[in-house]
Design a protein around this motif. Structure first.
Motif, PDB file in Angstrom:
ATOM      1  N   ARG A  73      56.915 -37.312  13.173  1.00 30.67           N
ATOM      2  CA  ARG A  73      55.867 -37.807  14.073  1.00 30.67           C
ATOM      3  C   ARG A  73      56.149 -39.231  14.528  1.00 30.67           C
ATOM      4  O   ARG A  73      55.879 -39.587  15.688  1.00 30.67           O
ATOM      5  CB  ARG A  73      54.517 -37.731  13.360  1.00 30.67           C
ATOM      6  CG  ARG A  73      54.035 -36.296  13.156  1.00 30.67           C
ATOM      7  CD  ARG A  73      52.788 -36.232  12.289  1.00 30.67           C
ATOM      8  NE  ARG A  73      52.308 -34.860  12.176  1.00 30.67           N
ATOM      9  CZ  ARG A  73      51.408 -34.443  11.302  1.00 30.67           C
ATOM     10  NH1 ARG A  73      50.864 -35.320  10.449  1.00 30.67           N
ATOM     11  NH2 ARG A  73      51.023 -33.184  11.253  1.00 30.67           N
ATOM     12  N   VAL A  74      56.690 -40.041  13.643  1.00 34.55           N
ATOM     13  CA  VAL A  74      57.067 -41.404  14.011  1.00 34.55           C
ATOM     14  C   VAL A  74      58.133 -41.379  15.098  1.00 34.55           C
ATOM     15  O   VAL A  74      58.044 -42.103  16.104  1.00 34.55           O
ATOM     16  CB  VAL A  74      57.568 -42.184  12.778  1.00 34.55           C
ATOM     17  CG1 VAL A  74      58.226 -43.505  13.192  1.00 34.55           C
ATOM     18  CG2 VAL A  74      56.422 -42.449  11.810  1.00 34.55           C
ATOM     19  N   ARG A  75      59.117 -40.532  14.905  1.00 35.80           N
ATOM     20  CA  ARG A  75      60.197 -40.450  15.897  1.00 35.80           C
ATOM     21  C   ARG A  75      59.669 -39.973  17.246  1.00 35.80           C
ATOM     22  O   ARG A  75      60.054 -40.512  18.292  1.00 35.80           O
ATOM     23  CB  ARG A  75      61.285 -39.512  15.385  1.00 35.80           C
ATOM     24  CG  ARG A  75      62.492 -39.432  16.302  1.00 35.80           C
ATOM     25  CD  ARG A  75      63.582 -38.622  15.665  1.00 35.80           C
ATOM     26  NE  ARG A  75      64.624 -38.291  16.617  1.00 35.80           N
ATOM     27  CZ  ARG A  75      65.660 -37.508  16.346  1.00 35.80           C
ATOM     28  NH1 ARG A  75      65.796 -36.996  15.136  1.00 35.80           N
ATOM     29  NH2 ARG A  75      66.563 -37.252  17.265  1.00 35.80           N
TER      30      ARG A  75
ATOM     31  N   ASN B  34      54.310 -52.142  20.238  1.00 35.85           N
ATOM     32  CA  ASN B  34      53.928 -50.876  20.860  1.00 35.85           C
ATOM     33  C   ASN B  34      54.495 -49.683  20.093  1.00 35.85           C
ATOM     34  O   ASN B  34      53.814 -48.671  19.901  1.00 35.85           O
ATOM     35  CB  ASN B  34      54.407 -50.832  22.314  1.00 35.85           C
ATOM     36  CG  ASN B  34      53.623 -51.779  23.204  1.00 35.85           C
ATOM     37  OD1 ASN B  34      52.501 -52.160  22.896  1.00 35.85           O
ATOM     38  ND2 ASN B  34      54.222 -52.168  24.317  1.00 35.85           N
ATOM     39  N   LEU B  35      55.735 -49.788  19.675  1.00 40.23           N
ATOM     40  CA  LEU B  35      56.356 -48.721  18.892  1.00 40.23           C
ATOM     41  C   LEU B  35      55.616 -48.521  17.574  1.00 40.23           C
ATOM     42  O   LEU B  35      55.255 -47.393  17.205  1.00 40.23           O
ATOM     43  CB  LEU B  35      57.820 -49.062  18.606  1.00 40.23           C
ATOM     44  CG  LEU B  35      58.801 -49.031  19.773  1.00 40.23           C
ATOM     45  CD1 LEU B  35      60.114 -49.681  19.359  1.00 40.23           C
ATOM     46  CD2 LEU B  35      59.042 -47.596  20.231  1.00 40.23           C
ATOM     47  N   ALA B  36      55.410 -49.605  16.853  1.00 45.37           N
ATOM     48  CA  ALA B  36      54.788 -49.525  15.535  1.00 45.37           C
ATOM     49  C   ALA B  36      53.357 -49.025  15.623  1.00 45.37           C
ATOM     50  O   ALA B  36      52.914 -48.213  14.796  1.00 45.37           O
ATOM     51  CB  ALA B  36      54.841 -50.888  14.854  1.00 45.37           C
ATOM     52  N   GLU B  37      52.625 -49.503  16.611  1.00 43.99           N
ATOM     53  CA  GLU B  37      51.235 -49.093  16.770  1.00 43.99           C
ATOM     54  C   GLU B  37      51.148 -47.602  17.087  1.00 43.99           C
ATOM     55  O   GLU B  37      50.330 -46.876  16.500  1.00 43.99           O
ATOM     56  CB  GLU B  37      50.585 -49.908  17.879  1.00 43.99           C
ATOM     57  CG  GLU B  37      49.091 -49.661  18.038  1.00 43.99           C
ATOM     58  CD  GLU B  37      48.505 -50.543  19.137  1.00 43.99           C
ATOM     59  OE1 GLU B  37      47.585 -51.327  18.828  1.00 43.99           O
ATOM     60  OE2 GLU B  37      48.973 -50.457  20.288  1.00 43.99           O
ATOM     61  N   ALA B  38      51.980 -47.132  18.004  1.00 43.96           N
ATOM     62  CA  ALA B  38      51.962 -45.710  18.372  1.00 43.96           C
ATOM     63  C   ALA B  38      52.326 -44.828  17.187  1.00 43.96           C
ATOM     64  O   ALA B  38      51.727 -43.767  16.971  1.00 43.96           O
ATOM     65  CB  ALA B  38      52.919 -45.459  19.535  1.00 43.96           C
TER      66      ALA B  38
ATOM     67  N   PHE C 234      57.961 -42.858  18.900  1.00 44.39           N
ATOM     68  CA  PHE C 234      58.948 -43.797  19.433  1.00 44.39           C
ATOM     69  C   PHE C 234      59.530 -43.289  20.751  1.00 44.39           C
ATOM     70  O   PHE C 234      59.679 -44.044  21.718  1.00 44.39           O
ATOM     71  CB  PHE C 234      60.084 -44.009  18.430  1.00 44.39           C
ATOM     72  CG  PHE C 234      59.764 -44.917  17.276  1.00 44.39           C
ATOM     73  CD1 PHE C 234      58.478 -45.409  17.065  1.00 44.39           C
ATOM     74  CD2 PHE C 234      60.759 -45.280  16.380  1.00 44.39           C
ATOM     75  CE1 PHE C 234      58.200 -46.239  15.990  1.00 44.39           C
ATOM     76  CE2 PHE C 234      60.498 -46.122  15.303  1.00 44.39           C
ATOM     77  CZ  PHE C 234      59.209 -46.601  15.105  1.00 44.39           C
ATOM     78  N   VAL C 235      59.897 -42.018  20.765  1.00 44.65           N
ATOM     79  CA  VAL C 235      60.477 -41.429  21.977  1.00 44.65           C
ATOM     80  C   VAL C 235      59.519 -41.577  23.155  1.00 44.65           C
ATOM     81  O   VAL C 235      59.925 -41.956  24.263  1.00 44.65           O
ATOM     82  CB  VAL C 235      60.830 -39.942  21.746  1.00 44.65           C
ATOM     83  CG1 VAL C 235      61.130 -39.241  23.073  1.00 44.65           C
ATOM     84  CG2 VAL C 235      62.024 -39.808  20.812  1.00 44.65           C
ATOM     85  N   ALA C 236      58.244 -41.301  22.927  1.00 45.74           N
ATOM     86  CA  ALA C 236      57.259 -41.408  24.000  1.00 45.74           C
ATOM     87  C   ALA C 236      57.152 -42.839  24.523  1.00 45.74           C
ATOM     88  O   ALA C 236      57.074 -43.069  25.736  1.00 45.74           O
ATOM     89  CB  ALA C 236      55.897 -40.922  23.500  1.00 45.74           C
TER      90      ALA C 236
ATOM     91  N   PRO D 252      66.728 -40.627  28.276  1.00 39.69           N
ATOM     92  CA  PRO D 252      66.098 -39.956  27.130  1.00 39.69           C
ATOM     93  C   PRO D 252      67.079 -39.395  26.102  1.00 39.69           C
ATOM     94  O   PRO D 252      66.876 -39.617  24.900  1.00 39.69           O
ATOM     95  CB  PRO D 252      65.254 -38.864  27.794  1.00 39.69           C
ATOM     96  CG  PRO D 252      64.871 -39.463  29.118  1.00 39.69           C
ATOM     97  CD  PRO D 252      66.085 -40.239  29.556  1.00 39.69           C
ATOM     98  N   PRO D 253      68.149 -38.706  26.504  1.00 35.91           N
ATOM     99  CA  PRO D 253      69.088 -38.225  25.483  1.00 35.91           C
ATOM    100  C   PRO D 253      69.760 -39.358  24.710  1.00 35.91           C
ATOM    101  O   PRO D 253      70.000 -39.235  23.504  1.00 35.91           O
ATOM    102  CB  PRO D 253      70.126 -37.425  26.295  1.00 35.91           C
ATOM    103  CG  PRO D 253      69.417 -37.042  27.541  1.00 35.91           C
ATOM    104  CD  PRO D 253      68.509 -38.195  27.844  1.00 35.91           C
ATOM    105  N   ASP D 254      70.069 -40.452  25.393  1.00 32.44           N
ATOM    106  CA  ASP D 254      70.681 -41.591  24.711  1.00 32.44           C
ATOM    107  C   ASP D 254      69.716 -42.199  23.692  1.00 32.44           C
ATOM    108  O   ASP D 254      70.108 -42.528  22.572  1.00 32.44           O
ATOM    109  CB  ASP D 254      71.088 -42.671  25.728  1.00 32.44           C
ATOM    110  CG  ASP D 254      72.175 -42.202  26.666  1.00 32.44           C
ATOM    111  OD1 ASP D 254      73.082 -41.493  26.212  1.00 32.44           O
ATOM    112  OD2 ASP D 254      72.106 -42.533  27.859  1.00 32.44           O
ATOM    113  N   VAL D 255      68.461 -42.366  24.094  1.00 32.94           N
ATOM    114  CA  VAL D 255      67.455 -42.913  23.191  1.00 32.94           C
ATOM    115  C   VAL D 255      67.279 -41.999  21.988  1.00 32.94           C
ATOM    116  O   VAL D 255      67.219 -42.451  20.843  1.00 32.94           O
ATOM    117  CB  VAL D 255      66.113 -43.122  23.921  1.00 32.94           C
ATOM    118  CG1 VAL D 255      64.996 -43.442  22.926  1.00 32.94           C
ATOM    119  CG2 VAL D 255      66.240 -44.245  24.946  1.00 32.94           C
TER     120      VAL D 255
END
Length: 213
Positions: free
Chosen positions: A179-181, A3-7, A184-186, A147-150
């Motif tokens: 954009r990758v980051r 999911n991370l890589a695809e997004a 990932f956050v989302a 979210p801040p920890d991530v």
């Protein structure tokens, strides 16, 4: 990880299908000796406890070559085999390297014995897979997943991979990395979205079939 890589691939106009398939198979080599990898270990049962750090590193690193051989022997596309080789690049098996340094002293440790064979990621997609793999492991291992920890975990992962040169051959730009980051956050925020905190003495309603309740 898929999911991370695809997004992330979608966010930069990369090959989304390759990312999902590569993510499914990138660690297939671990299936030969699954009990040596932390995600498959039961609490209190770690076979590395009785091994020398060099032996532990060798076993962990071997999942790359073994996975690539397994994928090739079953006819997986070369792009997937490349993903298996490249998703750790030439990074170091840090835990066992530090353990060896603690026991022997930094000048006495053969650092090369603790590095993956590489090559480093040679495309934007392979770099994304490396980042997704590292990010998922780090966030999963963290006891705090707000979210801040991530965001903090991702900052450390991205800076380390960038600073250590692991992304140098990937053609991933700084704008791509941003954009990758964000992608990932989302994804992580959907995974670890806040739960409703009920007042003391009030229990949530039972979950309905197919729902959260």
């Amino acid at each position: 990880i898929a999911n991370l890589a695809e997004a992330a691939a979608d966010a930069i106009g990369g090959d989304v299908l390759l990312m999902r398939v590569a993510a499914y198979y990138h660690d297939v080599g671990k299936s030969l000796r699954p009990y040596f990898f932390i995600e498959n270990q039961m609490i209190g049962q770690n076979p590395h406890d009785g091994l020398d750090p060099y032996d532990s590193a060798r076993i962990v690193i071997s999942h790359i070559a073994e996975g690539a051989d397994l994928a090739a022997s079953h006819g997986l596309p070369q792009a997937v085999v490349d993903a298996i080789w490249q998703h750790h690049g030439t990074s170091r098996v840090e835990y066992f390297y530090r353990l060896a340094v603690d026991r022997q002293g930094e000048g006495e440790v053969d650092e090369a014995a603790f590095r993956y064979p590489g090559p480093r990621p040679r495309s934007r997609e392979m770099a994304i897979l490396m980042l997704a793999d590292a990010a998922e492991a780090a966030v999963r291992a963290s006891s705090m997943q707000s979210p801040p920890d991530v965001d903090g975990v991702l900052e450390r992962i991205f800076q380390h991979r960038l600073g250590s040169g692991q992304l140098d051959d990937s053609d991933l730009t700084l704008r791509d990395l941003q954009r990758v980051r964000q992608a990932f956050v989302a994804v992580f925020r959907r995974m670890y979205h806040p739960r409703i905190q009920y007042p003391a003495g009030i229990e949530p309603a039972p979950a309905r079939p197919g729902g959260e309740g």
